[in-house]
Design a protein around this motif. Structure first.
Motif, short mmCIF file in Angstrom:
data_model
loop_
_atom_site.label_atom_id
_atom_site.label_comp_id
_atom_site.label_asym_id
_atom_site.label_seq_id
_atom_site.Cartn_x
_atom_site.Cartn_y
_atom_site.Cartn_z
N GLY A 47 -0.85 -3.05 3.00
CA GLY A 47 -1.59 -3.55 1.84
C GLY A 47 -1.14 -2.95 0.53
O GLY A 47 -1.65 -3.30 -0.53
N LYS A 50 4.28 -3.68 -0.05
CA LYS A 50 5.68 -3.44 0.33
C LYS A 50 6.45 -4.76 0.47
O LYS A 50 7.53 -4.91 -0.07
N SER A 51 5.85 -5.70 1.23
CA SER A 51 6.55 -6.96 1.47
C SER A 51 6.76 -7.72 0.16
O SER A 51 7.84 -8.26 -0.09
N THR A 52 5.72 -7.72 -0.68
CA THR A 52 5.83 -8.44 -1.95
C THR A 52 6.95 -7.83 -2.79
O THR A 52 7.75 -8.54 -3.39
N ASP A 185 0.04 -1.98 -11.70
CA ASP A 185 -0.83 -2.69 -12.64
C ASP A 185 -2.30 -2.25 -12.55
O ASP A 185 -3.09 -2.60 -13.42
P1 GDP Z 1 2.18 -4.74 2.60
O1 GDP Z 1 1.20 -4.81 3.71
O2 GDP Z 1 2.36 -3.33 2.13
O3 GDP Z 1 3.48 -5.41 2.92
O4 GDP Z 1 1.50 -5.50 1.34
P2 GDP Z 1 1.68 -7.02 0.87
O5 GDP Z 1 2.96 -7.22 0.15
O6 GDP Z 1 1.36 -7.93 1.99
O7 GDP Z 1 0.52 -7.09 -0.24
C1 GDP Z 1 -0.83 -6.86 0.05
C2 GDP Z 1 -1.71 -7.46 -1.06
O8 GDP Z 1 -1.47 -6.80 -2.29
C3 GDP Z 1 -1.42 -8.94 -1.31
O9 GDP Z 1 -2.65 -9.58 -1.60
C4 GDP Z 1 -0.53 -8.93 -2.53
O10 GDP Z 1 -0.65 -10.10 -3.30
C5 GDP Z 1 -1.08 -7.73 -3.29
N1 GDP Z 1 -0.05 -7.11 -4.10
C6 GDP Z 1 1.28 -7.01 -3.82
N2 GDP Z 1 1.91 -6.38 -4.80
C7 GDP Z 1 0.97 -6.06 -5.74
C8 GDP Z 1 1.03 -5.42 -7.01
O11 GDP Z 1 2.06 -4.97 -7.49
N3 GDP Z 1 -0.15 -5.29 -7.69
C9 GDP Z 1 -1.33 -5.77 -7.20
N4 GDP Z 1 -2.41 -5.59 -7.93
N5 GDP Z 1 -1.41 -6.37 -6.02
C10 GDP Z 1 -0.28 -6.54 -5.30
#
Ligand code: GDP
Length: 356
Positions: A47, A50-52, A185
């Motif tokens: 969450g 990372k993926s984003t 952010d």
């Molecule tokens: P992962 O589990 O670490 O791979 O996280 P994800 O990339 O799936 O992102 C988890 C949530 O955080 C999603 O709802 C994204 O849209 C949100 N998110 C991703 N990057 C950012 C960011 O830079 N800022 C904010 N506020 N939210 C983000």
């Protein structure tokens, strides 16, 4: 040359362009032309974005079929390692990028062992390289060693968590760790600076070795030196990720749309995304060299110290050599046998002639 590669560093990046075709030196360019292999690992609680971030960094969708487990599943889950490879080509320069994700990291109730599988994975890649390097086909080794690890730190804590410290301590001799503060952010400028200072302080206090950005050569131009100074000062990079393209004042930008405005991922005033990408792209070769010369060598000497049998250097060459020697001996024996047969035939012929 060097400053050309960083043209977009202080301005706004062209969407749709990663920038690895503009690499800083000729040697690097050459190896990139042949095709460049790079493996990046991303570690951090789920969450954290990372993926984003990875998708925004490489302008690709690395996880098209990703399924996110629910809380119950996560409780029982151990850390899995997921490697996804993409080939990106920019102006004829090929990059074979593998991103190793670590879903499940920090998700369990008891996280004491959650980095064991990560350590195992890194060691397995070293071991594989060691074996391949000792084999016959040494020119065509696929290098799957982890060249860089982005470690994601939560923006909402007051610095590093015990798990963050433990992970980095356990892995700093195995991989190049680049700390990043996720979701930049959510913090104001002041809060971000405070968090950065705190994180760097804790890294120092705990004797954690993060990837050291190499010093600039003295003959580099001032502009490049200044940009490198800015990169160094930005660590830990505070990043935002987004895959959406939005329209801001007539420009198409990658960003996150909030009721009060847009956070532009590639705007250096908003976050360190461009700095992180510049660091990665311009230091890919250095990250590989440090992996080879420091981390891989650490692994090899640890193996030696433990006394575990090392794969014999050129073991297969040795066996090929002994096969060849055996074949030669066989041929010699056959030749001697033939001579003996011929002598016997001659002797019996002479005997027959003598009797006649
Ligand atoms: P992962 O589990 O670490 O791979 O996280 P994800 O990339 O799936 O992102 C988890 C949530 O955080 C999603 O709802 C994204 O849209 C949100 N998110 C991703 N990057 C950012 C960011 O830079 N800022 C904010 N506020 N939210 C983000």
């Amino acid at each position: 040359m060097a400053s050309e590669s960083l043209k977009n560093f202080s301005g706004l990046e062209t969407p749709g362009y990663v920038g690895f075709a503009n690499l800083p030196n000729q040697v690097h360019r050459k190896s990139v032309k042949k095709g460049f292999e790079f493996t990046l690992m991303v570690v951090g609680e789920s969450g954290l974005g990372k993926s984003t971030l990875v998708n925004s960094l490489f302008l690709t969708d690395l996880y098209p079929e990703r399924v996110i487990p629910d809380a119950v599943e996560k409780t029982n889950q151990t850390v899995k390692l997921d490697a996804s490879t993409v080939e990106i080509e920019e102006r004829g320069v090929k990059l074979r990028l593998t991103v190793v994700d670590t879903p499940g990291y920090g998700d369990a109730i008891d996280n004491t062992d959650c980095f064991q599988s990560i350590i195992q994975y890194i060691d397995d890649q070293f071991e594989r390289f060691l074996r391949d390097e000792s084999g016959l086909n040494r020119r065509n080794i696929v290098d799957n060693r982890i060249h860089c690890c982005f470690y994601f730190i939560s923006p909402t804590g007051h610095g590093l968590k015990p798990l963050d410290i433990e992970f980095m301590k356990q892995l700093h001799n195995k991989v190049n760790i680049v700390p990043v503060i996720a979701k930049a952010d959510v913090l104001t400028k002041k809060e971000m600076q405070r968090l950065k200072d705190r994180v760097m302080g804790e890294i120092k206090e705990n004797g954690i070795k993060i990837y050291p950005l190499p010093d600039c050569d003295s003959d580099e131009d001032e502009e490049y030196k200044e940009q490198m100074r800015q990169l160094r000062d930005a660590v830990p990079f505070a990043v935002c990720g987004a895959t959406a393209l939005l329209e801001v004042k007539g420009r198409r930008v990658r960003g996150r749309l909030y009721p009060w405005g847009v956070v532009e991922v590639e705007n250096p005033e908003h976050c360190d995304f461009i700095k992180l990408r510049t660091m990665l792209i311009t230091h890919m070769q250095d990250l590989q060299e440090v992996t080879q010369e420091v981390h891989y060598e650490n692994y090899r000497s640890e193996r030696l110290a433990k006394g575990t049998p090392m794969p014999k250097r050129n073991a297969s060459v040795d066996s090929v050599d002994s096969d060849k020697a055996l074949q030669e001996k066989d041929a010699e024996l056959r030749r001697m046998q033939e001579m003996l047969d011929q002598m016997q035939r001659q002797m019996s012929l002479q005997k027959q002639q003598g009797q006649a």
